[in-house]
Scaffold this motif. Structure first.
Motif, PDB file in Angstrom:
ATOM      1  N   UNK A  95     -26.380 -67.459 -43.945  1.00  0.00           N
ATOM      2  CA  UNK A  95     -26.395 -68.741 -43.661  1.00  0.00           C
ATOM      3  C   UNK A  95     -27.106 -69.309 -42.474  1.00  0.00           C
ATOM      4  N   UNK A  96     -27.502 -68.415 -41.729  1.00  0.00           N
ATOM      5  CA  UNK A  96     -28.217 -68.950 -40.490  1.00  0.00           C
ATOM      6  C   UNK A  96     -29.594 -67.892 -40.431  1.00  0.00           C
ATOM      7  N   UNK A  97     -30.452 -68.735 -39.636  1.00  0.00           N
ATOM      8  CA  UNK A  97     -31.563 -67.977 -39.158  1.00  0.00           C
ATOM      9  C   UNK A  97     -31.936 -68.631 -37.898  1.00  0.00           C
ATOM     10  N   UNK A 141     -36.470 -58.113 -39.966  1.00  0.00           N
ATOM     11  CA  UNK A 141     -37.985 -58.573 -40.308  1.00  0.00           C
ATOM     12  C   UNK A 141     -37.971 -60.070 -40.513  1.00  0.00           C
ATOM     13  N   UNK A 142     -39.056 -60.436 -40.260  1.00  0.00           N
ATOM     14  CA  UNK A 142     -39.259 -61.987 -40.377  1.00  0.00           C
ATOM     15  C   UNK A 142     -39.620 -62.095 -41.827  1.00  0.00           C
ATOM     16  N   UNK A 171     -42.184 -60.813 -47.199  1.00  0.00           N
ATOM     17  CA  UNK A 171     -43.034 -61.193 -48.251  1.00  0.00           C
ATOM     18  C   UNK A 171     -44.112 -60.205 -48.571  1.00  0.00           C
ATOM     19  N   UNK A 172     -44.621 -59.406 -47.311  1.00  0.00           N
ATOM     20  CA  UNK A 172     -45.492 -58.292 -47.506  1.00  0.00           C
ATOM     21  C   UNK A 172     -44.852 -57.050 -48.172  1.00  0.00           C
ATOM     22  N   UNK A 181     -32.451 -59.361 -49.835  1.00  0.00           N
ATOM     23  CA  UNK A 181     -31.082 -59.596 -49.171  1.00  0.00           C
ATOM     24  C   UNK A 181     -31.376 -59.494 -47.751  1.00  0.00           C
ATOM     25  N   UNK A 182     -32.321 -58.958 -47.290  1.00  0.00           N
ATOM     26  CA  UNK A 182     -32.484 -58.844 -45.905  1.00  0.00           C
ATOM     27  C   UNK A 182     -32.788 -60.283 -45.189  1.00  0.00           C
ATOM     28  N   UNK A 183     -33.388 -61.418 -46.008  1.00  0.00           N
ATOM     29  CA  UNK A 183     -33.442 -62.378 -45.440  1.00  0.00           C
ATOM     30  C   UNK A 183     -32.139 -63.409 -45.697  1.00  0.00           C
TER      31      UNK A 183
END
Length: 333
Positions: free
Chosen positions: A23-25, A83-84, A89-90, A115-117
């Protein structure tokens, strides 16, 4: 406090880590009421001091949680990611484009990468819609086979395997009942397929094999041989010389090509392409390249059109002409 409540409060750091990941970034935050409400949904009731202690513990373990003051209160987020979004996406696009993965395996891996994002990245990471339109493998053997191969390389052991080929019924069948026995040394990804590069003691030379066409791989107790060939082995150079991973005799070939094609040679051969002006014709250049001579190399040259000509060696130019003539015969009957 009963034992059950005491044990559940030990889970607070784990739940907070999950909350901050989802829920945060960098630009999204949660506030203390959000945190308390989230824990209550897990049947955990805590006070602010317990939350502060859990946040401190997570920061101590290098899971960074930053508090930002806002109108006298604080909002919190986990700003840094392994990872950003662009990197995710890459990775997703690379998985989707990989022919050696089945559609099912691709979807599974893409789901794990997503799931890493954070949950806010979900929409932009939903990039697998074109999966079914891409050419994909028909089996999931590649990843399993790679595991065997890398283990054999790490243990310095030879492997045996059966090699497959397609028949006219679109079935993979065993090419030979006899087991292949080789010393594995490297893996190359070329033209969207994984290849094993190995030393074959029977031919006393390097051979390469499509990893998705290998089955029944067994790691033997015999140590690898052919190490002297790999002491100066350059896998990038090997892949560049080998068109479509079809082997052949290595030759240094000289060609004449129109100037507009110079980028084609540089893109394919990089700095190893020896290019100079053609002093007899300012509209063309001379290039020397080292390649494995094969029908795939000739097809590449043919695809560049009439403005490319093989100058030397004569044997290569003659072999190219012979292939063109034999193909042309199919259309002259």
């Amino acid at each position: 406090m009963n034992k059950e409540k005491s044990e559940s409060k030990k889970l607070i750091p784990l739940y907070l880590q999950k909350l901050f990941l989802e829920k945060t970034d960098k630009t999204h935050y949660v506030r203390m009421p959000d945190i308390l409400s989230y824990l209550e949904s897990k049947n955990i009731f805590a006070d602010r001091r317990t939350i502060y202690a859990a946040i401190s513990l997570l920061n101590y373990t290098d899971f960074e949680i930053v508090g930002v003051q806002e109108k006298g209160n604080y909002k919190y987020h986990h700003p840094s990611r392994l990872f950003n979004t662009n990197e995710l996406k890459f990775l997703i696009d690379s998985i989707a484009a990989s022919k050696f993965l089945t559609e099912k395996k691709s979807k599974d891996l893409i789901s794990k990468v997503k799931s890493l994002g954070s949950s806010f990245d979900a929409k932009s990471l939903n990039r697998n819609i074109l999966l079914s339109k891409r050419i994909k493998s028909m089996n999931d053997k590649v990843l399993r086979n790679l595991d065997y191969i890398y283990s054999a390389i790490a243990d310095n052991k030879q492997i045996t395997f059966q090699y497959l080929q397609w028949n006219t019924k679109r079935k993979l069948v065993i090419k030979s009942e006899k087991l292949y026995a080789v010393s594995p040394y490297a893996v190359s990804l070329s033209d969207d397929n994984y290849y094993l590069i190995a030393f074959d003691s029977k031919s006393n030379d390097l051979r390469h094999y499509r990893i998705d066409k290998m089955q029944s791989i067994t790691i033997t107790n015999t140590e690898r041989i052919g190490k002297e060939l790999f002491q100066s082995f350059d896998i990038v150079d090997y892949s560049r010389k080998t068109f479509g991973m079809f082997g052949g005799k290595e030759e240094t070939v000289t060609l004449e090509a129109a100037n507009y094609l110079v980028s084609v040679f540089i893109d394919r051969f990089g700095e190893s392409a020896n290019i100079r002006p053609n002093f007899n014709n300012p509209d063309s250049f001379i290039v020397r390249i080292t390649v494995n001579i094969s029908p795939q190399f000739f097809a590449w040259v043919f695809g560049l059109g009439k403005n490319v000509k093989i100058l030397s060696p004569d044997s290569t130019a003659d072999a190219f002409k012979s292939m063109i003539n034999s193909v042309a015969e199919n259309y002259c009957r």
